[in-house]
Scaffold this active site. Structure first.
Site, PDB file in Angstrom:
ATOM      1  N   TYR A  58     -68.667  40.376  -1.497  1.00 38.37           N
ATOM      2  CA  TYR A  58     -68.955  39.976  -0.110  1.00 38.37           C
ATOM      3  C   TYR A  58     -68.005  40.649   0.884  1.00 38.37           C
ATOM      4  O   TYR A  58     -68.374  41.601   1.562  1.00 38.37           O
ATOM      5  CB  TYR A  58     -68.857  38.449   0.037  1.00 38.37           C
ATOM      6  CG  TYR A  58     -69.926  37.711  -0.734  1.00 38.37           C
ATOM      7  CD1 TYR A  58     -71.194  37.528  -0.190  1.00 38.37           C
ATOM      8  CD2 TYR A  58     -69.672  37.191  -1.996  1.00 38.37           C
ATOM      9  CE1 TYR A  58     -72.182  36.858  -0.888  1.00 38.37           C
ATOM     10  CE2 TYR A  58     -70.657  36.517  -2.702  1.00 38.37           C
ATOM     11  CZ  TYR A  58     -71.904  36.353  -2.141  1.00 38.37           C
ATOM     12  OH  TYR A  58     -72.878  35.688  -2.843  1.00 38.37           O
ATOM     13  N   TYR A  99     -76.884  44.012  -4.700  1.00 40.85           N
ATOM     14  CA  TYR A  99     -75.975  42.865  -4.696  1.00 40.85           C
ATOM     15  C   TYR A  99     -74.969  42.971  -5.840  1.00 40.85           C
ATOM     16  O   TYR A  99     -75.351  43.224  -6.981  1.00 40.85           O
ATOM     17  CB  TYR A  99     -76.772  41.566  -4.834  1.00 40.85           C
ATOM     18  CG  TYR A  99     -75.894  40.338  -4.950  1.00 40.85           C
ATOM     19  CD1 TYR A  99     -75.359  39.735  -3.821  1.00 40.85           C
ATOM     20  CD2 TYR A  99     -75.576  39.807  -6.194  1.00 40.85           C
ATOM     21  CE1 TYR A  99     -74.527  38.629  -3.928  1.00 40.85           C
ATOM     22  CE2 TYR A  99     -74.746  38.696  -6.307  1.00 40.85           C
ATOM     23  CZ  TYR A  99     -74.224  38.113  -5.174  1.00 40.85           C
ATOM     24  OH  TYR A  99     -73.402  37.012  -5.288  1.00 40.85           O
ATOM     25  N   LYS A 107     -67.466  28.246   1.147  1.00 36.16           N
ATOM     26  CA  LYS A 107     -68.353  27.173   0.694  1.00 36.16           C
ATOM     27  C   LYS A 107     -67.747  25.796   0.909  1.00 36.16           C
ATOM     28  O   LYS A 107     -68.482  24.808   0.998  1.00 36.16           O
ATOM     29  CB  LYS A 107     -68.754  27.393  -0.768  1.00 36.16           C
ATOM     30  CG  LYS A 107     -69.464  28.725  -1.044  1.00 36.16           C
ATOM     31  CD  LYS A 107     -70.585  29.021  -0.100  1.00 36.16           C
ATOM     32  CE  LYS A 107     -71.319  30.327  -0.290  1.00 36.16           C
ATOM     33  NZ  LYS A 107     -70.547  31.554  -0.322  1.00 36.16           N
TER      34      LYS A 107
HETATM   35  C1  LIG Z   1     -71.149  32.929  -0.314  1.00 41.80           C
HETATM   36  C2  LIG Z   1     -70.186  33.899   0.239  1.00 41.80           C
HETATM   37  C3  LIG Z   1     -70.461  34.626   1.404  1.00 41.80           C
HETATM   38  C4  LIG Z   1     -71.778  34.575   2.103  1.00 41.80           C
HETATM   39  O1  LIG Z   1     -71.984  33.405   2.830  1.00 41.80           O
HETATM   40  P1  LIG Z   1     -73.478  32.902   3.010  1.00 41.80           P
HETATM   41  O2  LIG Z   1     -73.343  31.647   3.769  1.00 41.80           O
HETATM   42  O3  LIG Z   1     -74.035  32.739   1.639  1.00 41.80           O
HETATM   43  O4  LIG Z   1     -74.241  33.942   3.759  1.00 41.80           O
HETATM   44  C5  LIG Z   1     -69.493  35.465   1.893  1.00 41.80           C
HETATM   45  N1  LIG Z   1     -68.309  35.604   1.278  1.00 41.80           N
HETATM   46  C6  LIG Z   1     -68.012  34.939   0.164  1.00 41.80           C
HETATM   47  C7  LIG Z   1     -66.699  35.184  -0.469  1.00 41.80           C
HETATM   48  C8  LIG Z   1     -68.938  34.063  -0.402  1.00 41.80           C
HETATM   49  O5  LIG Z   1     -68.628  33.420  -1.533  1.00 41.80           O
END
Ligand SMILES: *Cc1c(COP(=O)(O)O)cnc(C)c1O
Length: 332
Positions: A290, A264, A50
């Site tokens: 993720y 999720y 992010k």
């Molecule tokens: C938000 C996030 C993702 C996914 O990325 P997006 O741009 O939302 O698809 C992947 N890994 C981590 C650790 C995240 O925080």
């Protein structure tokens, strides 16, 4: 594409490393060389993808004269942690709206990112039921804060709009430059596909450079078809923004939904295997929501021979390890 034209705050400190995963590649049979792009090491509290997006989102907020940011995410959101972290650095107030996607799962005393929200002094934290209209919730709060004399700026979930996704257009360019400097050709790229800004930005950056590197997105919540449409739509808007209109083809958007499991943020066997394998072979921490599932996909696809025509495959590590500490039971 000339990204220098697009305002950013300058949160990065140069490229993140690309490292070989030699032990991990051996553990998978040694037919393919896996590499890892360490976006988990990006600056910002706890690291992760992010920061690249927020570099652009906060530039827009500053340009609009904001003194407050509002964003949303799941109850262990890395995006919320990093938005709050950069708001602290910018001297802005930060308000978070958290979606309780798994009913009854919000625990105000939970560890992981939840602990960090409080430690970094979040201004307000509102928990809403799963399925709520998050955009409407954020707007409601923005109106209230405006009426009270603040200047709020709303950052969408995951900072996944064309502004935030520009951060991953830049990342694609960074990867191409690093690969060039290492005299290394990547035959395939594996990325997470969540709120889609990462996947869409990478596709736009590669297509805008005619790189010809196929990308596989591994879903963390949605079905293949739904996710591919979301990624494509955002990639088209992002390509317009960065000066590469029409660069991304629908064909180049490829998602796998086989590794989501029951939903999720819900743990899977594959995720646990992947987190343990990366920890024991490379001492690299993945996360349960993720990157653990994305790597589970990578491992399974590799075992199925999906990468057999590849020499070098790059895995994009988007961070998230602070959430590990909220999932200790899954690993016992
Ligand atoms: C938000 C996030 C993702 C996914 O990325 P997006 O741009 O939302 O698809 C992947 N890994 C981590 C650790 C995240 O925080």
């Amino acid at each position: 594409m000339n990204l220098a034209k697009i305002p950013r705050r300058g949160y990065l400190q140069g490229p993140t490393p690309i490292e070989p995963l030699e032990n991990f590649s051996q553990a998978l049979g040694g037919r393919v060389n896996f590499w890892i792009k360490r976006d988990d090491l990006l600056p910002g509290c706890g690291g992760g993808n992010k920061t690249r997006k927020l570099d652009y989102s906060f530039a827009d907020a500053v340009a609009e004269g904001a003194d407050t940011v509002i964003t949303c995410g799941a109850i262990q959101s890395n995006h919320c942690r990093l938005t709050l972290g950069w708001a602290v650095k910018e001297g802005m107030e930060c308000h978070l709206i958290l979606e309780e996607r798994v009913k009854g799962s919000y625990n105000p005393d939970a560890s992981g990112n939840n602990f960090l929200f409080k430690l970094m002094g979040v201004k307000s934290l509102t928990v809403v039921p799963g399925g709520s209209d998050m955009k409407a919730e954020m707007q409601k709060l923005a109106d209230k804060l405006s009426a009270a004399g603040r200047a709020p700026y709303v950052i969408p979930g995951g900072a996944s709009n064309p502004i935030g996704a520009t951060g991953y257009v830049a990342c694609a360019q960074e990867i191409l430059q690093q690969a060039f400097e290492m005299s290394l050709n990547f035959d395939h790229l594996v990325v997470p596909s969540g709120s889609a800004g990462t996947h869409a930005g990478i596709l736009t950056g590669l297509a805008g450079n005619n790189a010809g590197i196929p990308v596989s997105g591994i879903n963390v919540s949605r079905k293949k078809q739904d996710q591919e449409e979301i990624v494509f739509e955002l990639a088209e808007l992002t390509a317009d923004k960065v000066g590469a209109p029409g660069a991304v083809s629908r064909r180049s958007v490829n998602c796998f939904d086989e590794y989501v499991g029951p939903g999720y943020s819900r743990p899977t066997e594959g995720m646990i295997e992947a987190v343990k394998l990366l920890a024991t072979t490379e001492a690299i921490l993945l996360d349960p929501v993720y990157t653990g599932k994305v790597m589970a996909g990578c491992i399974d696809l590799s075992r199925q021979g999906y990468f057999d025509s590849c020499e070098n495959v790059l895995f994009l590590h988007t961070g998230g390890s602070p959430a590990l500490y909220a999932y200790l039971e899954s690993f016992r």
